[in-house]
Design a protein around this motif. Structure first.
Motif, PDB file in Angstrom:
ATOM      1  N   LEU A  22       1.192  -0.859  -0.298  1.00  0.00           N
ATOM      2  CA  LEU A  22       1.445  -2.113   0.032  1.00  0.00           C
ATOM      3  C   LEU A  22       2.973  -2.269   0.193  1.00  0.00           C
ATOM      4  O   LEU A  22       3.896  -2.329  -0.572  1.00  0.00           O
ATOM      5  N   LEU A  23       3.359  -2.536   1.616  1.00  0.00           N
ATOM      6  CA  LEU A  23       4.804  -2.628   1.994  1.00  0.00           C
ATOM      7  C   LEU A  23       5.036  -4.017   2.746  1.00  0.00           C
ATOM      8  O   LEU A  23       4.227  -4.474   3.035  1.00  0.00           O
ATOM      9  N   VAL A  24       6.422  -4.116   2.664  1.00  0.00           N
ATOM     10  CA  VAL A  24       6.816  -5.679   2.998  1.00  0.00           C
ATOM     11  C   VAL A  24       7.909  -5.314   3.991  1.00  0.00           C
ATOM     12  O   VAL A  24       8.928  -4.509   3.889  1.00  0.00           O
ATOM     13  N   LYS A  25       7.954  -6.144   5.182  1.00  0.00           N
ATOM     14  CA  LYS A  25       9.097  -6.008   5.985  1.00  0.00           C
ATOM     15  C   LYS A  25       9.914  -7.230   5.715  1.00  0.00           C
ATOM     16  O   LYS A  25      10.000  -8.247   5.983  1.00  0.00           O
ATOM     17  N   PRO A  26      11.390  -6.930   5.163  1.00  0.00           N
ATOM     18  CA  PRO A  26      12.199  -7.959   4.588  1.00  0.00           C
ATOM     19  C   PRO A  26      12.723  -8.839   5.843  1.00  0.00           C
ATOM     20  O   PRO A  26      12.603  -8.463   7.032  1.00  0.00           O
ATOM     21  N   GLU A  56      12.990   4.673   6.227  1.00  0.00           N
ATOM     22  CA  GLU A  56      13.814   4.691   7.478  1.00  0.00           C
ATOM     23  C   GLU A  56      13.645   3.571   8.128  1.00  0.00           C
ATOM     24  O   GLU A  56      14.330   3.169   9.261  1.00  0.00           O
ATOM     25  N   CYS A  57      12.182   2.839   8.175  1.00  0.00           N
ATOM     26  CA  CYS A  57      11.940   1.736   9.061  1.00  0.00           C
ATOM     27  C   CYS A  57      12.253   0.714   8.700  1.00  0.00           C
ATOM     28  O   CYS A  57      11.712  -0.610   8.946  1.00  0.00           O
ATOM     29  N   GLY A  58      12.765   0.594   7.387  1.00  0.00           N
ATOM     30  CA  GLY A  58      13.242  -0.827   6.790  1.00  0.00           C
ATOM     31  C   GLY A  58      12.243  -1.384   6.009  1.00  0.00           C
ATOM     32  O   GLY A  58      12.343  -2.422   5.342  1.00  0.00           O
ATOM     33  N   LEU A  59      11.241  -0.838   5.507  1.00  0.00           N
ATOM     34  CA  LEU A  59      10.250  -1.217   4.591  1.00  0.00           C
ATOM     35  C   LEU A  59      10.281  -0.936   3.171  1.00  0.00           C
ATOM     36  O   LEU A  59      11.084  -0.342   2.858  1.00  0.00           O
ATOM     37  N   GLN A  60       9.983  -2.208   2.357  1.00  0.00           N
ATOM     38  CA  GLN A  60       9.922  -2.154   1.281  1.00  0.00           C
ATOM     39  C   GLN A  60       8.827  -1.801   0.550  1.00  0.00           C
ATOM     40  O   GLN A  60       7.657  -2.863   0.705  1.00  0.00           O
ATOM     41  N   LEU A  61       8.712  -0.911  -0.562  1.00  0.00           N
ATOM     42  CA  LEU A  61       7.464  -0.687  -1.255  1.00  0.00           C
ATOM     43  C   LEU A  61       7.237  -1.979  -2.308  1.00  0.00           C
ATOM     44  O   LEU A  61       8.030  -2.175  -3.161  1.00  0.00           O
ATOM     45  N   GLU A  62       5.968  -2.654  -2.257  1.00  0.00           N
ATOM     46  CA  GLU A  62       5.636  -3.698  -3.217  1.00  0.00           C
ATOM     47  C   GLU A  62       4.594  -3.271  -4.194  1.00  0.00           C
ATOM     48  O   GLU A  62       4.760  -3.925  -5.052  1.00  0.00           O
ATOM     49  N   LYS A  63       3.689  -2.431  -3.772  1.00  0.00           N
ATOM     50  CA  LYS A  63       2.682  -2.070  -4.606  1.00  0.00           C
ATOM     51  C   LYS A  63       1.934  -0.861  -4.413  1.00  0.00           C
ATOM     52  O   LYS A  63       1.854  -0.602  -3.414  1.00  0.00           O
ATOM     53  N   GLN A  64       1.803   0.030  -5.290  1.00  0.00           N
ATOM     54  CA  GLN A  64       0.996   1.064  -5.243  1.00  0.00           C
ATOM     55  C   GLN A  64      -0.167   1.393  -6.063  1.00  0.00           C
ATOM     56  O   GLN A  64      -0.021   1.033  -7.357  1.00  0.00           O
ATOM     57  N   LEU A  65      -1.251   1.546  -5.755  1.00  0.00           N
ATOM     58  CA  LEU A  65      -2.512   1.809  -6.358  1.00  0.00           C
ATOM     59  C   LEU A  65      -2.932   3.364  -6.302  1.00  0.00           C
ATOM     60  O   LEU A  65      -2.992   3.999  -4.969  1.00  0.00           O
ATOM     61  N   GLN A  66      -3.564   3.805  -7.216  1.00  0.00           N
ATOM     62  CA  GLN A  66      -4.029   5.452  -7.000  1.00  0.00           C
ATOM     63  C   GLN A  66      -5.581   5.151  -7.671  1.00  0.00           C
ATOM     64  O   GLN A  66      -5.912   4.697  -8.592  1.00  0.00           O
TER      65      GLN A  66
END
Length: 276
Positions: free
Chosen positions: A272-276, A254-264
């Protein structure tokens, strides 16, 4: 010395709810824990405890876990000795070592020296590991960085050690602010450390924002983080369990972020998200 209450929490099932409970207890003033076979012991200064806050924690409303507790007043204790006995170094992929001054140095590893006192609960270990693990792959050189809910400021310190430019650390708790100042000096880095919340952000802008907090605060504050994140900037989140991810990603989308990497790691997740 401060007077403390000792809480005995019986938890069924134990995993992952012991870690979740510790994370929520920290938010209402609990500052150290001992893990037991069937639960945890938690400690809080007597004058900070309010039972209505405890009973209002989300984990007590979750029908997937049963938690019972009792408590008693503790005799005066030398708490510095207590955390020294219980705090262990954190080894991240044999590359980064978070240790106290009384631990042995490990040749060949990048070290962060902290005096954790009460600001480093055992529940933070998996999420700290995940945050540092993600940060090892980020270029911090000359970037302006924000560490929200900084605690010991270990993340802000690591960012500075990796070449970050101006770095701000914010925490709501006074003891975290003082501990962060001490740890910055220990590691020979310069941090701008403030007591407060996301409301402190004002009109500043950042290239990288680090937030290892908890689900509810993140959901509330992600829009504020995005508002001060530069275009192309990165937002690194943790303090999340795997079942929190969908809700967090919905807010991020909703805030316009894109998921770049997920770790568990165990039940815990970092995003880890990025703002385009």
């Amino acid at each position: 010395m401060q007077n403390y209450l000792e809480f005995n929490f019986k938890i069924s099932p134990l995993q992952p709810w012991n870690e979740i409970l510790m994370a929520e207890l920290i938010e209402i003033g609990f500052d150290s824990f001992t893990e037991e076979i069937d639960g945890i012991l938690g400690y809080i200064q007597t004058d900070l405890f309010h039972e209505d806050q405890l009973k209002a924690l989300p984990v007590f409303e979750n029908e997937n876990v049963k938690i019972e507790y009792s408590y008693e007043e503790m005799p005066n204790i030398n708490w510095n000795e207590e955390w020294e006995k219980n705090f262990s170094p954190i080894n991240i992929d044999d590359k980064v070592l978070i240790r106290a001054e009384f631990h042995e140095s490990v040749p060949g590893m990048h070290e962060i020296i902290i005096q954790p006192k009460m600001s480093f609960g055992t529940g933070h270990h998996p999420t700290t590991h995940l945050m540092i693990q993600q940060m090892m792959d980020i270029d911090f050189r000359e970037k302006k960085v924000l560490d929200m809910g900084c605690g010991t400021s270990v993340l802000a310190i690591y960012a500075k050690q990796q070449g970050a430019g101006e770095t701000k650390a914010i925490d709501i708790d006074e003891w975290s602010v003082e501990n962060s100042k001490e740890n910055a000096v220990r590691n020979n880095v310069e941090l701008d450390i403030e007591q407060g919340t996301a409301e402190n952000l004002g009109n500043e802008n950042f290239d990288i924002i680090l937030a290892n907090i908890n689900r509810n605060i993140l959901i509330s504050d992600i829009p504020a983080y995005v508002s001060v994140l530069n275009k192309g900037g990165k937002l690194l989140l943790s303090g999340l369990c795997f079942f929190d991810v969908d809700d967090i990603l919905e807010v991020c989308k909703e805030c316009g972020l894109q998921l770049e990497k997920q770790l568990q790691r165990e039940e815990w997740v970092s995003l880890l998200l990025v703002k385009p």
